[in-house]
Scaffold this motif. Structure first.
Motif, short mmCIF file in Angstrom:
data_model
loop_
_atom_site.label_atom_id
_atom_site.label_comp_id
_atom_site.label_asym_id
_atom_site.label_seq_id
_atom_site.Cartn_x
_atom_site.Cartn_y
_atom_site.Cartn_z
N LYS A 22 0.83 -1.21 0.00
CA LYS A 22 0.00 0.00 0.00
C LYS A 22 0.87 1.26 0.00
N LEU A 23 2.02 1.20 0.67
CA LEU A 23 2.93 2.33 0.65
C LEU A 23 3.43 2.60 -0.77
N LEU A 24 3.78 1.54 -1.48
CA LEU A 24 4.26 1.70 -2.85
C LEU A 24 3.13 2.16 -3.78
N ALA A 25 1.91 1.70 -3.50
CA ALA A 25 0.78 2.04 -4.35
C ALA A 25 0.35 3.50 -4.23
N ARG A 26 0.96 4.24 -3.27
CA ARG A 26 0.61 5.65 -3.12
C ARG A 26 1.13 6.49 -4.29
N ARG A 27 2.02 5.91 -5.11
CA ARG A 27 2.53 6.61 -6.30
C ARG A 27 2.32 5.71 -7.51
N PRO A 28 1.07 5.53 -7.93
CA PRO A 28 0.76 4.55 -8.98
C PRO A 28 1.39 4.88 -10.33
N GLY A 29 1.50 6.17 -10.66
CA GLY A 29 2.07 6.54 -11.96
C GLY A 29 3.50 6.07 -12.10
N ARG A 30 4.33 6.43 -11.13
CA ARG A 30 5.75 6.04 -11.20
C ARG A 30 5.91 4.52 -11.13
N MET A 31 5.11 3.86 -10.29
CA MET A 31 5.22 2.41 -10.16
C MET A 31 4.84 1.72 -11.48
N THR A 32 3.82 2.23 -12.16
CA THR A 32 3.41 1.64 -13.45
C THR A 32 4.52 1.79 -14.48
N ILE A 33 5.10 2.99 -14.58
CA ILE A 33 6.21 3.22 -15.52
C ILE A 33 7.39 2.31 -15.18
N ALA A 34 7.70 2.18 -13.88
CA ALA A 34 8.83 1.35 -13.45
C ALA A 34 8.61 -0.10 -13.84
N ILE A 35 7.41 -0.63 -13.62
CA ILE A 35 7.15 -2.04 -13.91
C ILE A 35 7.18 -2.30 -15.42
N LEU A 36 6.60 -1.38 -16.21
CA LEU A 36 6.63 -1.55 -17.67
C LEU A 36 8.06 -1.51 -18.20
N ALA A 37 8.86 -0.55 -17.68
CA ALA A 37 10.26 -0.46 -18.10
C ALA A 37 11.03 -1.72 -17.72
N PHE A 38 10.72 -2.25 -16.53
CA PHE A 38 11.40 -3.47 -16.08
C PHE A 38 11.03 -4.65 -16.98
N ALA A 39 9.75 -4.75 -17.35
CA ALA A 39 9.31 -5.84 -18.21
C ALA A 39 10.05 -5.80 -19.55
N CYS A 40 10.24 -4.59 -20.08
CA CYS A 40 10.96 -4.46 -21.36
C CYS A 40 12.41 -4.85 -21.23
N LYS A 41 13.06 -4.38 -20.18
CA LYS A 41 14.50 -4.63 -20.05
C LYS A 41 14.82 -6.10 -19.76
N GLU A 42 13.84 -6.86 -19.23
CA GLU A 42 14.07 -8.26 -18.89
C GLU A 42 13.77 -9.20 -20.05
N ILE A 43 13.26 -8.69 -21.18
CA ILE A 43 12.93 -9.56 -22.33
C ILE A 43 14.10 -10.44 -22.75
N PRO A 44 15.35 -9.92 -22.81
CA PRO A 44 16.48 -10.78 -23.25
C PRO A 44 16.63 -12.05 -22.41
N LEU A 45 16.34 -11.97 -21.10
CA LEU A 45 16.56 -13.13 -20.24
C LEU A 45 15.73 -14.33 -20.68
N TRP A 46 14.46 -14.09 -21.02
CA TRP A 46 13.62 -15.23 -21.38
C TRP A 46 13.52 -15.48 -22.88
N PHE A 47 13.96 -14.50 -23.70
CA PHE A 47 13.87 -14.71 -25.16
C PHE A 47 15.17 -15.23 -25.76
N LEU A 48 16.31 -14.92 -25.14
CA LEU A 48 17.60 -15.37 -25.71
C LEU A 48 17.71 -16.90 -25.83
N PRO A 49 17.13 -17.70 -24.90
CA PRO A 49 17.16 -19.16 -25.14
C PRO A 49 16.49 -19.58 -26.44
N VAL A 50 15.45 -18.84 -26.86
CA VAL A 50 14.81 -19.13 -28.15
C VAL A 50 15.79 -18.87 -29.30
#
Length: 595
Positions: free
Chosen positions: A27-55
């Protein structure tokens, strides 16, 4: 603290009332939903190589095994390069947004603690060591920040990788998914088996650290006494006992964390090797149509899956320590012993008329009243002194008037209004206190005198210093009133500190003045200077004085003699001496007159 920060502090208090600390953190983290949403989306993009490189790896292996085209290999290389390069900007965006949330949350927690500590009663601050409070504000908030930093990245990474690995396996070799499912119950079993013990040992460790902090704070404050009596070894032994408690509790916690790390690693590595062997057997026997590249892909994905679960299990100690710090902070934020002022009547001006109407007070767990059935009418501008032996209730009388403690019975009227109905914060703007040990903070003389006031003119400051008999010694200092006084005023003498405390009271022009043994710790020369300053300060103000030295209260309008919390005599100095009662006995004792 600004109004915005104060409002945020109140919200933090409400959030931490959640009995589940993990939910409180979310709930403390959810007090800033905008920044948390941007952070999670950016993280999802940057982690793509980890699960796609085996392909990519599997496709290139299969191209080599089947004698494919070089151009196809280069296409897959280009895809891999793009995915890898985008990691950098995405990681920066994630770090910027997420760490802003973490640091803001830490600041919010500290602001909330500061606001709550200012709202808690004096009784709470008497019971709880200031060193423990400091540990909660500094160390526990830092633990929560560290938990968020150390847990969030591997937690999100493991989650993203596991989702990617399972999804790609479902697309390429869906028959192999049941093998992946073996890892999940094992991980859940390990976590469940160690969760309660981890929480218990973290709580014990935290309590031991708080005990040590209290003893270190006690040692630091008592060093002059310790040195004077040759008790250095005793002081060191007390701290060493606390340090040993921290050592033993910390070692037990470390051993538990070691078990978590080792069990998690061994279990997941065995599963990883088993998956590789199983994929190879399926391919060799033809049980499943798996190509060599897919054997590598399945093995890599299962390694990623088990590695992610291992990472999550390794986070148990860090998370347990952080959640224990959330519980520690909640002890303050949920403490019910508050001085309740919200919603009460604000006071714009104070006349100074005090009336104690059958006031009694008993401290918790005491076997008798500290004050019993006290009735006094103190008109504006009168000086009333309270005398009596130790434990007679003198200091309790001042604390009652200040509102630091509440009457167990009876009431206190200020200008005809029950103080229980008033916002005491607004009342205290017209009250000044000069204690026995004046409290100065690390700052300049000017900052100490004008503490809490805006735009104090040089003329007003100079007049306060002059009337407090402090102007002369301040002018002799290298930087005048811009001289830094040191921690608790350590660079000044006791008399100088006391005169600055009087100047602090004078600059506020209070209507009510409370003097608590204001001259008892001074040498004769300093005492005379302080007495002169006090006489100027007391003029025209309602003044309550507590004093052991009866010579300092001869000029009081009335002297109230207390014994065992009750009034036994009231009158002027001369009248009480002639009455030959309790006051006369105290006076004779101090004057050295034979009884």
């Amino acid at each position: 603290m600004t109004q915005k920060a104060f409002t945020g502090a109140i919200r933090i208090v409400n959030i931490t009332q959640n009995p589940r600390p993990a939910r409180a953190v979310l709930k403390l983290l959810a007090r800033r939903p905008g920044r948390m949403t941007i952070a999670i989306l950016a993280f999802a993009c940057k982690e793509i190589p980890l699960w796609f490189l085996p392909v990519v790896t599997a496709r290139i292996i299969d191209i080599v095994a089947t004698g494919g085209e070089v151009s196809t290999v280069l296409i897959w290389f280009s895809i891999a390069a793009v995915l890898l390069v985008q990691n950098y900007p995405m990681h920066i965006i994630y770090t910027r947004n997420f760490m802003t949330v973490v640091r803001d949350t830490g600041a919010d927690l500290r602001n909330a603690l500061a606001a709550r500590l200012q709202s808690l009663s004096i009784g709470y601050h008497t019971r709880v060591s200031s060193s423990i409070v400091q540990t909660k504000v500094v160390r526990d908030v830092e633990n929560i920040e560290l938990m968020l930093q150390q847990i969030t990245h591997p937690l999100l990474s493991s989650t993203m990788v596991m989702i990617g690995a399972i999804s790609m396996t479902a697309i390429t070799v869906p028959q192999f998914l049941p093998v992946y499912a073996l890892a999940v119950p094992i991980a859940i079993g390990i976590r469940h088996g160690l969760r309660n013990r981890s929480r218990e040992r973290n709580e014990v460790f935290r309590r031991e650290v708080e005990t040590l902090s209290a003893r270190v704070g006690e040692m630091a404050s008592l060093i002059p006494v310790t040195r004077a009596h040759g008790l250095e070894q005793t002081a060191v032994t007390r701290v060493a006992t606390g340090a040993d408690g921290v050592r033993r509790a910390g070692l037990r916690l470390d051993m538990l964390n070691g078990h978590v790390a080792s069990i998690s690693w061994v279990a997941m590595q065995l599963l990883g090797v088993g998956c590789l062997v199983l994929a190879a057997i399926f391919s060799l026997t033809g049980f499943l149509p798996i190509t060599p590249g897919e054997v590598v892909l399945l093995s890599t994905y299962f390694t990623l899956l088990t590695g992610g679960l291992t990472q999550l299990l390794m986070l148990i100690p860090v998370g347990a320590r952080g959640l224990e710090s959330v519980r520690s902070i909640s002890e303050v934020l949920q403490e019910p012993d508050l001085e309740l002022n919200e919603g009460k009547r604000a006071v714009d001006s104070v006349g100074g008329h005090l009336e104690l109407d059958h006031v009694s007070h008993r401290y918790p767990e005491a076997d008798r009243d500290a004050l019993r059935d006290i009735s006094l009418d103190i008109p504006p501008g009168e000086t009333v002194a309270f005398v009596g032996s130790s434990g007679s209730g003198k200091s309790t009388m001042l604390n009652i008037v200040l509102g630091f403690v509440r009457p167990s019975a009876g009431r206190i009227l200020l200008d005809g209004v029950d103080m229980q109905e008033l916002d005491l914060r607004t009342v205290r703007r017209s009250v000044s206190v000069v204690p026995q040990e004046s409290v100065l903070f690390e700052g300049t003389i000017r900052e100490n005198i004008a503490y809490g006031l805006d735009d104090v003119s040089d003329e007003r400051l100079r007049a306060a210093l002059r009337d407090a008999n402090a102007a002369e010694f301040v002018d002799r200092l290298p930087e005048g009133w811009d001289t830094v006084v040191g921690e608790r005023g350590a660079r000044l003498s006791g008399g100088q500190r006391q005169r600055l405390a009087i100047a602090r009271a004078l600059v506020r022009d209070p209507r009510i003045l409370l003097l608590d043994e204001a001259t008892s710790a001074l040498d004769p020369e300093s005492e005379q200077l302080v007495k002169e300053a006090l006489n100027r300060l007391m003029k025209g103000r309602t003044t309550l004085v507590v004093a052991h030295r009866l010579s300092t209260i001869r000029q009081a309008d009335r002297i109230v003699v207390l014994e065992h919390g009750e009034i036994v005599e009231v009158g002027s100095h001369d009248a009480l001496v002639q009455a030959a009662g309790r006051y006369a006995h105290l006076h004779a004792t101090q004057a050295g007159v034979p009884g």
